[in-house]
Each structure stands twice: as structure tokens, then as C-alpha cells.
Design an enzyme around this catalytic site. Structure first.
Site, PDB file in Angstrom:
ATOM      1  N   LYS A   1       0.773  -1.041  -0.022  1.00 56.23           N
ATOM      2  CA  LYS A   1      -0.171  -0.017  -0.108  1.00 56.23           C
ATOM      3  C   LYS A   1       0.804   1.222  -0.105  1.00 56.23           C
ATOM      4  O   LYS A   1       0.794   2.070  -0.757  1.00 56.23           O
ATOM      5  CB  LYS A   1      -0.906   0.019   1.191  1.00 56.23           C
TER       6      LYS A   1
ATOM      7  N   ASP B   1      -6.543   1.006  -0.075  1.00 55.24           N
ATOM      8  CA  ASP B   1      -6.791   1.150   1.730  1.00 55.24           C
ATOM      9  C   ASP B   1      -8.130   0.734   2.065  1.00 55.24           C
ATOM     10  O   ASP B   1      -8.914  -0.047   1.034  1.00 55.24           O
ATOM     11  CB  ASP B   1      -6.700   2.627   2.078  1.00 55.24           C
TER      12      ASP B   1
END
Ligand code: SF4
Length: 223
Positions: free
Chosen positions: A123, A141
Site C-alpha cells: 500500500k 486502503d
């Protein structure tokens, strides 16, 4: 839903880009280093809180060498309010040291190199690629995962599979904006606890939104 997923995704991008013209990275940063630090601090913490912490942190430790040399407790004092501060301070020092040792003190610009840094997963690597280095990368996310499932572009809970599913339908030049649009939408209309589907500009493109009943939504107190 007869429209092909890629066409639906294209239209979602177009409509939400108009609806959220300011959607962009919500971590304040002036350099890849600052974005990397902010992203490490943002784990289980709001971007808003991180943005309050980082000005003083960057005053004290403006670059990897100063962070790597810093005593752990000095970093901890400055980041205490963002939670998990001990492990985050350790990750920041470790990351700074790794940048000095392997990258001449610079933040590397490939996802593979980024993911080899301590405290950096997929991420954060994708965030850096998209918002610090101008590449196209989908940041998965919680907002992105949840809303992409509701829209019907994935059925997975696994961030890697979600990214893979999205990469097949979201236009390549919108991979980075997709993450920002999902965050903006997740905060304003498609909230985790209260989806305002009947105010949503992409309801006609959304698997969940087309199935939801207005009475159910009103009864849930979500109006
Ligand atoms: S229609 Fe509802 S579930 Fe679908 S994106 Fe909009 S707010 Fe979210």
C-alpha cells in the site's frame, strides 16, 4: 447490469472526478521522503492527525541521515499522539538507515525497492509510486477495498487480489486517482456505517446501490 465492467469503471472515474475535483493525496508532503514518513505514521491513524505531527517532525529530522542518527526516544516524543509510536519510531529509523545504506539517502522510485524497506508494504509503495513519482498505482486502503466491492468490481477481501481485479477494469491513466476518489467518496457519501446511496452520483453504476431499497436506507437512520 449489462454494461461491461471496464466501461462502468470508466464512467465512475469520470463522474466522481467531477464530483470530487479536489480529491488528491491527503498526507501533506513536499518530497518522497516526507510522503514516506507520513505514510508510515498513517498506519492505524488518521491522515489529519499525521498532518499535525509531521511539521515538527520534519523540522527536527528533515532527511534520512538526521532521522537515522536520532535517538529513538526523541522520535517517539514527536509522534506519540499517532499511536503505535514505539514501533513507528523504530520503523522510521530503520527505513532511514536502509535508505542511507542502499539508496544513497534517497527514496527509491520502484515498487520493488520500496517494499524492501522496513515498514513499507504494497500500500505504501503504491502510494509513493503514484503520489511521489508520478506513476499510476492503485492504493488499496479500507475505503478503496470496501467501495470497490460495493461497486461490484471485486469480491475479494485480499488487497493484492483487489488491486489485480481493479487493474483489469479501471483505466490505466486513472489508477492513482482511483484511490483518491475512493477516499473522498468514503468520507462524504459512501461512508462505512452510513451509505448515502440516494445522493450518490454513481448509484446507477453501482452493484450495491442499484439493489438497495430507499425505505431500508431511511429506516436505518442513514438519510
Ligand atoms: S450507490 Fe451507495 S454503495 Fe454504491 S458507491 Fe454510491 S454510496 Fe456507495
Amino acid at each position: 447490469m449489462t454494461m461491461k465492467p471496464a466501461e462502468r469503471a470508466r464512467q465512475v472515474v469520470e463522474i466522481l472526478s467531477d464530483y470530487y475535483p479536489q480529491a488528491t493525496c491527503t498526507l501533506t508532503h513536499q518530497s518522497p521522503w516526507e510522503l514516506l514518513v507520513g505514510a508510515i505514521l498513517a498506519s492505524q491513524c488518521t491522515d489529519e492527525r499525521v498532518n499535525k505531527i509531521t511539521p515538527a517532525l520534519f523540522d527536527h529530522f528533515p532527511d534520512p541521515p538526521s532521522m537515522a542518527r536520532a535517538p529513538q526516544d526523541e522520535i517517539e516524543v514527536l509522534i506519540r499522539s499517532c499511536g503505535l509510536f514505539r514501533s513507528k519510531a523504530k520503523a522510521l529509523r530503520g527505513t532511514a538507515a536502509a535508505l542511507i545504506e542502499s539508496h544513497h539517502g534517497q527514496v527509491p522510485s520502484t515498487a520493488e525497492e520500496l517494499m524492501r524497506l522496513p515498514g513499507v508494504g504494497r500500500k505504501i509503495a503504491n502510494l509513493l509510486m503514484g503520489d511521489a513519482f508520478g506513476a499510476q498505482a492503485i492504493v488499496v486502503d479500507t475505503h478503496c477495498a470496501r467501495i470497490s466491492r460495493l461497486l461490484g468490481f471485486t469480491d475479494s477481501d485480499n488487497p493484492v487480489r483487489i488491486e489485480r481485479d481493479l487493474s483489469k477494469v479501471v483505466p490505466l491513466d486513472s489508477w492513482t486517482p482511483w484511490g483518491h476518489l475512493m477516499v473522498a467518496h468514503g468520507r462524504q457519501l459512501c461512508r462505512a456505517r452510513c451509505r448515502l446511496c440516494f445522493d450518490c452520483p454513481v448509484r446507477h453504476l453501482c452493484r450495491y446501490g442499484m439493489a438497495v431499497d430507499e425505505a431500508d436506507q431511511t429506516e436505518s437512520g442513514c438519510v
